[in-house]
Design a protein around this motif. Structure first.
Motif, PDB file in Angstrom:
ATOM      1  N   TYR A 366     -13.883  19.118 -58.726  1.00  0.00           N
ATOM      2  CA  TYR A 366     -13.845  18.604 -60.164  1.00  0.00           C
ATOM      3  C   TYR A 366     -15.372  17.579 -59.302  1.00  0.00           C
ATOM      4  CZ  TYR A 366     -10.315  18.648 -62.902  1.00  0.00           C
ATOM      5  OH  TYR A 366      -9.069  19.200 -64.317  1.00  0.00           O
ATOM      6  N   ARG A 367     -16.045  18.353 -58.562  1.00  0.00           N
ATOM      7  CA  ARG A 367     -17.177  18.163 -57.497  1.00  0.00           C
ATOM      8  C   ARG A 367     -18.384  17.427 -58.314  1.00  0.00           C
ATOM      9  NH1 ARG A 367     -18.162  19.599 -52.354  1.00  0.00           N
ATOM     10  NH2 ARG A 367     -16.827  21.367 -52.084  1.00  0.00           N
ATOM     11  N   CYS A 368     -18.483  16.033 -57.534  1.00  0.00           N
ATOM     12  CA  CYS A 368     -20.392  15.381 -58.460  1.00  0.00           C
ATOM     13  C   CYS A 368     -20.969  15.716 -58.103  1.00  0.00           C
ATOM     14  CB  CYS A 368     -19.495  14.236 -59.045  1.00  0.00           C
ATOM     15  SG  CYS A 368     -18.678  12.937 -57.641  1.00  0.00           S
ATOM     16  N   TYR A 369     -22.071  15.582 -58.457  1.00  0.00           N
ATOM     17  CA  TYR A 369     -23.614  15.714 -57.654  1.00  0.00           C
ATOM     18  C   TYR A 369     -24.090  14.534 -57.518  1.00  0.00           C
ATOM     19  CZ  TYR A 369     -23.122  20.527 -59.721  1.00  0.00           C
ATOM     20  OH  TYR A 369     -23.038  21.830 -60.549  1.00  0.00           O
ATOM     21  N   VAL A 370     -23.609  14.194 -55.948  1.00  0.00           N
ATOM     22  CA  VAL A 370     -23.602  12.500 -55.911  1.00  0.00           C
ATOM     23  C   VAL A 370     -23.724  12.625 -53.906  1.00  0.00           C
ATOM     24  CG1 VAL A 370     -23.119  10.218 -55.155  1.00  0.00           C
ATOM     25  CG2 VAL A 370     -22.489  11.307 -57.672  1.00  0.00           C
ATOM     26  N   THR A 371     -24.819  12.683 -53.469  1.00  0.00           N
ATOM     27  CA  THR A 371     -24.728  13.576 -52.387  1.00  0.00           C
ATOM     28  C   THR A 371     -24.699  11.360 -51.137  1.00  0.00           C
ATOM     29  OG1 THR A 371     -26.399  14.839 -52.732  1.00  0.00           O
ATOM     30  CG2 THR A 371     -26.386  14.108 -50.037  1.00  0.00           C
ATOM     31  N   PHE A 403     -13.202  13.088 -61.015  1.00  0.00           N
ATOM     32  CA  PHE A 403     -14.770  13.444 -59.878  1.00  0.00           C
ATOM     33  C   PHE A 403     -13.892  12.945 -58.594  1.00  0.00           C
ATOM     34  CE2 PHE A 403     -14.746   8.646 -60.371  1.00  0.00           C
ATOM     35  CZ  PHE A 403     -15.341   8.430 -58.886  1.00  0.00           C
ATOM     36  N   TYR A 404     -14.615  14.209 -57.424  1.00  0.00           N
ATOM     37  CA  TYR A 404     -14.593  14.446 -56.154  1.00  0.00           C
ATOM     38  C   TYR A 404     -15.760  14.403 -55.374  1.00  0.00           C
ATOM     39  CZ  TYR A 404     -13.297  17.300 -52.347  1.00  0.00           C
ATOM     40  OH  TYR A 404     -13.322  17.463 -50.799  1.00  0.00           O
ATOM     41  N   PHE A 405     -15.966  13.499 -54.425  1.00  0.00           N
ATOM     42  CA  PHE A 405     -17.415  13.857 -53.685  1.00  0.00           C
ATOM     43  C   PHE A 405     -17.022  14.270 -52.191  1.00  0.00           C
ATOM     44  CE2 PHE A 405     -16.968   9.821 -53.768  1.00  0.00           C
ATOM     45  CZ  PHE A 405     -16.922   9.032 -52.753  1.00  0.00           C
ATOM     46  N   GLU A 406     -17.893  15.182 -51.132  1.00  0.00           N
ATOM     47  CA  GLU A 406     -17.121  14.693 -49.471  1.00  0.00           C
ATOM     48  C   GLU A 406     -18.354  14.579 -48.820  1.00  0.00           C
ATOM     49  OE1 GLU A 406     -17.286  18.528 -49.140  1.00  0.00           O
ATOM     50  OE2 GLU A 406     -14.823  19.406 -50.013  1.00  0.00           O
ATOM     51  N   SER A 413     -18.550   6.855 -35.129  1.00  0.00           N
ATOM     52  CA  SER A 413     -17.320   6.304 -34.072  1.00  0.00           C
ATOM     53  C   SER A 413     -16.003   5.006 -35.681  1.00  0.00           C
ATOM     54  CB  SER A 413     -17.593   5.798 -32.858  1.00  0.00           C
ATOM     55  OG  SER A 413     -18.001   4.380 -33.117  1.00  0.00           O
ATOM     56  N   THR A 414     -16.922   4.491 -35.983  1.00  0.00           N
ATOM     57  CA  THR A 414     -16.153   3.986 -37.121  1.00  0.00           C
ATOM     58  C   THR A 414     -16.717   3.777 -38.222  1.00  0.00           C
ATOM     59  OG1 THR A 414     -18.108   1.682 -37.002  1.00  0.00           O
ATOM     60  CG2 THR A 414     -15.608   2.197 -35.529  1.00  0.00           C
ATOM     61  N   TRP A 415     -15.780   3.664 -39.787  1.00  0.00           N
ATOM     62  CA  TRP A 415     -17.394   4.062 -40.541  1.00  0.00           C
ATOM     63  C   TRP A 415     -15.798   3.477 -41.711  1.00  0.00           C
ATOM     64  CZ3 TRP A 415     -12.922   7.357 -43.550  1.00  0.00           C
ATOM     65  CH2 TRP A 415     -12.687   7.942 -43.162  1.00  0.00           C
ATOM     66  N   THR A 416     -15.884   3.257 -43.323  1.00  0.00           N
ATOM     67  CA  THR A 416     -15.419   3.122 -44.504  1.00  0.00           C
ATOM     68  C   THR A 416     -16.049   3.966 -45.511  1.00  0.00           C
ATOM     69  OG1 THR A 416     -15.213   0.580 -43.806  1.00  0.00           O
ATOM     70  CG2 THR A 416     -15.023   1.402 -45.750  1.00  0.00           C
ATOM     71  N   LEU A 417     -15.463   4.623 -45.968  1.00  0.00           N
ATOM     72  CA  LEU A 417     -15.213   6.017 -47.264  1.00  0.00           C
ATOM     73  C   LEU A 417     -14.698   5.670 -48.585  1.00  0.00           C
ATOM     74  CD1 LEU A 417     -17.296   8.009 -48.190  1.00  0.00           C
ATOM     75  CD2 LEU A 417     -15.284   9.532 -46.863  1.00  0.00           C
ATOM     76  N   GLY A 418     -15.155   5.175 -49.649  1.00  0.00           N
ATOM     77  CA  GLY A 418     -13.980   5.039 -50.793  1.00  0.00           C
ATOM     78  C   GLY A 418     -14.841   5.126 -52.141  1.00  0.00           C
ATOM     79  N   VAL A 419     -14.296   3.982 -52.803  1.00  0.00           N
ATOM     80  CA  VAL A 419     -15.460   3.610 -54.214  1.00  0.00           C
ATOM     81  C   VAL A 419     -14.847   2.312 -54.091  1.00  0.00           C
ATOM     82  CG1 VAL A 419     -14.926   6.025 -55.447  1.00  0.00           C
ATOM     83  CG2 VAL A 419     -12.823   4.149 -55.674  1.00  0.00           C
ATOM     84  N   VAL A 470     -11.194  10.966 -57.073  1.00  0.00           N
ATOM     85  CA  VAL A 470     -10.659  10.291 -58.273  1.00  0.00           C
ATOM     86  C   VAL A 470     -10.202  10.357 -59.028  1.00  0.00           C
ATOM     87  CG1 VAL A 470     -11.354   7.589 -59.412  1.00  0.00           C
ATOM     88  CG2 VAL A 470     -12.103   8.541 -57.191  1.00  0.00           C
ATOM     89  N   HIS A 471      -9.158  10.482 -60.216  1.00  0.00           N
ATOM     90  CA  HIS A 471      -8.397  10.204 -61.472  1.00  0.00           C
ATOM     91  C   HIS A 471      -8.432   8.738 -61.914  1.00  0.00           C
ATOM     92  CE1 HIS A 471      -7.123  11.233 -65.328  1.00  0.00           C
ATOM     93  NE2 HIS A 471      -6.637  12.455 -65.094  1.00  0.00           N
ATOM     94  N   TYR A 472      -9.825   8.693 -63.022  1.00  0.00           N
ATOM     95  CA  TYR A 472     -10.276   7.483 -63.444  1.00  0.00           C
ATOM     96  C   TYR A 472      -8.930   6.930 -64.719  1.00  0.00           C
ATOM     97  CZ  TYR A 472     -12.846   3.449 -65.565  1.00  0.00           C
ATOM     98  OH  TYR A 472     -13.008   1.807 -65.360  1.00  0.00           O
ATOM     99  N   ASP A 473      -8.805   7.651 -65.461  1.00  0.00           N
ATOM    100  CA  ASP A 473      -8.288   7.769 -66.559  1.00  0.00           C
ATOM    101  C   ASP A 473      -6.620   7.395 -66.106  1.00  0.00           C
ATOM    102  OD1 ASP A 473     -10.366   7.865 -67.904  1.00  0.00           O
ATOM    103  OD2 ASP A 473      -9.781  10.439 -67.677  1.00  0.00           O
TER     104      ASP A 473
END
Length: 521
Positions: A366-371, A403-406, A413-419, A470-473
Motif C-alpha cells: 500500500y506504499r503511496c507516492y509521497v516523499t 496507505f504506507y510510507f517510509e 538524534s530526535t524526530w517525530t514521524l506519523g500523520v 495507516v488503515h483509515y477506514d
C-alpha cells in the motif's frame, strides 16, 4: 370463482415485489417471474443485479421479455377474480348493516346497508331507497358520495348549506354563502380543486415514504454486508492464527487462547453494533410503513372533506434518523497475531522474524507516492534554537483506504514521524490524537507514542528506517522498523478528517514541539 381460477391459486399470479397480480410478467434466467416494471425498478436502485427470490447474481443485467403465456393466464385470473368480486358485491348490497357500517336512514325495522349518502338531503340510502335519486330529475342533481356517518358535519352550521368550498386563507371548509360573505376577500376554491391538490401531495408523500423505506432496507443490507466482510476477515485471521499457534504446542496455548478471545470479542462487538443499528432501522421502517399505510388509505378516499380534515395528521414524516453517514466499521485485525506472538518472543525469534517480514511485505503493498525528504527540513545539522525547527508536511492527503510510507531517520538524534489532520503545523504543537496527531517520537528519554496517555517504548535496536502504515477506514496506524522487519507499535484510532504524512526532526519531549512548517509534495 370460475373453474379455471379454482384450479390455480392466487399466489401463482402474484408478483413477489409488488404483491399484486402480474402486469407484463417477465422471467429471469433462474426461472422466477416478476412484473417487468417491478424487477426493472428493483435493479435500478439495487447495487447488485440479482434475483430477489433466490438471490442468484448476474454480472450483466439480463435482457427481459414479456412471458405471453403467464401474461394471458394472469389476465384471465384477474378477470375471473373481478367477476367473482362483482357477484359478491351484488349479493351483499341488500344485507343488513353491520356494526361500523352506515345504515339506510329510510329503512324501517331492519336497517339495510347504505350505498350512498346525499349531501343535500343529509341522509344515507340503501339500494332500494336510493332509486329516486337515480330516476327523479330534481333528485338527480343532488351530490351523492360514498356512505358516511355524521352528515351534519358536512353542513355549514351558520347557513345550513353543504361545505362545498375551501378557504385557503383560513385553511377551512366553507359553504357557498360563506365564500361570498365572510370569506369574500379570501382565496376560496371549490372543494374538489383543493381535494385534487391534497391528493397530489398525498401521492408525493407516499412516494417519499416508500423511497425512505427502500433507502433503509438498502442500509440494512449494507450493514449486513459489512458484518459479513468483517466476519470473513476475522475468519481469515483466525485460520492463520490457529495454524501458527498450533505449531507452538503447549508453550503458546495461553497466547492462542488470548488471541482467539480478543478477535472474537471484536467481532462480537461489531455484530452487536450492527444488530443495534438494524433494530433501530427496522423500528423506523415499521413507523414509516405505518405512516405509508395511513397515507395510502387516505389517498384512496374519494371523500373530499375526509381527506382534507385528516391531511394534516399524515403530511409530516415520523421522527427518523439521517442514516447517510452511518457505517459499521469492521474492527481492525492487522497486527493481532504479531502482538500475540511477541509475548513469547524469546522462544520464537526465528518464527517471529518470518511473520514480521510477511506482515511488512503485505503493508508495503500500500506504499503511496509521497516523499518526505529530511533534507528539505534542514540542510545542516539540527540547531538547538527553537526557531530553527521545521516540519515536513505532505500536500497529498488521505481520507479513505490504506496507505504506507517510509522515512530514513538514522541521521537525526530526535524526530517525530506519523500523520496529522492539521495542515497548519506552525507554532506550539501538542502531540496527541485529540489535537489530530498520531506519531512516534524519538526524544531525549527514548521512544514515545502520542496516545492518550502517551506510551514509552523500549526497543532492542535503533531503527534506521521507519515505515508508517495507516488503515483509515478501520482506524489503525502501525509503525515498523523496516531494517529488522519488526513491528514497533500499533494503535486503534478514530479518523474523521483528511490525514497528511508528517515529519519533524525537532527536539521534543514526546509531548510537544515548536515548529514552522515546510509543505512539500
Amino acid at each position: 370463482m370460475s373453474a379455471a381460477s379454482c384450479l390455480l391459486s392466487e399466489d401463482q399470479f402474484l408478483c413477489s415485489i409488488c404483491l399484486d397480480v402480474f402486469m407484463n410478467p417477465v422471467s429471469t434466467p433462474c426461472g422466477h417471474n416478476f412484473c417487468k416494471t417491478c424487477i426493472t425498478q428493483h435493479w435500478d436502485i439495487s447495487p447488485l443485479c440479482r434475483c430477489p427470490i433466490c438471490k442468484r447474481q448476474y454480472k450483466t443485467r439480463p435482457e427481459l421479455h414479456v412471458n405471453t403465456f403467464i401474461s394471458e393466464m394472469a389476465a384471465q385470473f384477474k378477470l375471473s377474480a373481478q367477476q367473482e368480486a362483482s357477484r359478491s358485491s351484488s349479493s351483499s348490497q341488500q344485507q343488513s348493516a353491520k356494526p361500523g357500517e352506515v345504515p339506510c336512514d329510510v329503512c324501517s325495522g331492519t336497517k339495510l346497508k347504505a350505498l350512498k349518502s346525499c349531501l343535500v338531503c343529509l341522509a344515507s340510502y340503501c339500494e332500494t331507497h336510493l332509486e329516486p335519486h337515480q330516476t327523479v330529475s330534481g333528485l338527480k342533481r343532488h351530490q351523492l358520495i360514498d356512505p358516511v356517518m355524521n352528515l351534519e358535519r358536512r353542513i355549514c352550521l351558520m347557513h345550513n348549506k353543504p361545505l362545498e368550498m375551501f378557504c385557503k386563507t383560513n385553511q377551512s371548509c366553507v359553504c357557498v354563502i360563506c365564500s361570498l360573505s365572510n370569506h369574500k376577500t379570501h382565496d376560496v376554491v371549490p372543494l374538489k380543486e383543493e381535494y385534487e391538490v391534497k391528493m397530489a401531495e398525498l401521492v408525493k408523500k407516499e412516494a417519499e415514504l416508500q423511497a425512505m423505506i427502500v433507502k433503509r432496507l438498502n442500509k440494512i443490507q449494507e450493514i449486513k454486508d459489512a458484518v459479513q466482510l468483517s466476519k470473513d476477515e476475522a475468519d481469515r485471521e483466525l485460520e492463520g492464527g490457529v495454524q501458527f499457534f498450533g505449531d507452538l504446542m503447549e508453550a503458546v496455548e495461553r497466547g492462542l487462547k488470548e488471541f482467539m478471545e480478543e478477535i472474537t470479542e471484536k467481532q462480537r462487538r461489531a455484530e452487536k453494533q450492527a444488530e443495534d443499528l438494524i433494530k433501530e432501522l427496522k423500528q423506523e421502517i415499521f413507523e414509516l410503513t405505518k405512516r405509508s399505510s395511513e397515507v395510502e388509505k387516505l389517498s384512496r378516499s374519494e371523500d373530499h372533506l375526509h381527506v382534507i380534515q385528516n391531511f394534516s395528521s399524515v403530511k409530516d414524516d415520523p421522527p427518523t434518523k439521517d442514516w447517510t453517514n452511518t457505517r459499521v466499521r469492521p474492527p481492525p485485525y492487522e497486527g493481532m497475531v504479531v502482538r500475540a506472538v511477541s509475548q513469547v518472543e524469546k522462544m520464537l525469534n526465528d518464527q517471529m522474524k518470518i511473520l514480521f517480514e510477511g506482515e511488512l511485505k503485505r503493508v508495503q503493498g500500500y506504499r503511496c507516492y509521497v516523499t518526505l525528504d529530511p533534507d528539505m527540513v534542514h540542510p545542516r545539522p539540527l540547531q538547538h534554537n527553537r526557531n530553527d525547527c521545521r516540519c515536513v508536511l505532505s500536500k497529498q492527503s488521505f481520507s479513505s483506504g490504506r496507505f504506507y510510507f517510509e522515512l530514513d531517520v538514522d541521521k537525526w538524534s530526535t524526530w517525530t514521524l506519523g500523520v496529522t489532520r492539521e495542515h497548519n503545523v506552525k507554532g506550539e504543537i501538542k502531540l496527541s490524537p485529540n489535537n489530530g496527531y498520531w506519531t512516534l517520537c524519538l526524544c531525549s528519554t527514548g521512544y514515545v507514542v502520542s496516545t492518550e496517555p502517551r506510551v514509552s517504548l523500549s526497543l532492542r535496536s535503533k531503527p534506521e528506517k521507519v515505515g508508517v502504515y495507516v488503515h483509515y477506514d478501520k482506524g489503525l496506524i502501525c509503525f515498523y522498523d523496516v531494517s529488522t522487519a519488526a513491528l514497533i507499535c500499533s494503535s486503534d484510532c478514530s479518523f474523521t478528517e483528511k490525514l497528511y504524512p508528517f515529519f519533524s526532526p525537532c527536539a521534543n519531549d514526546g509531548l510537544s514541539i515548536h515548529s514552522s512548517s515546510c509543505v512539500i509534495q
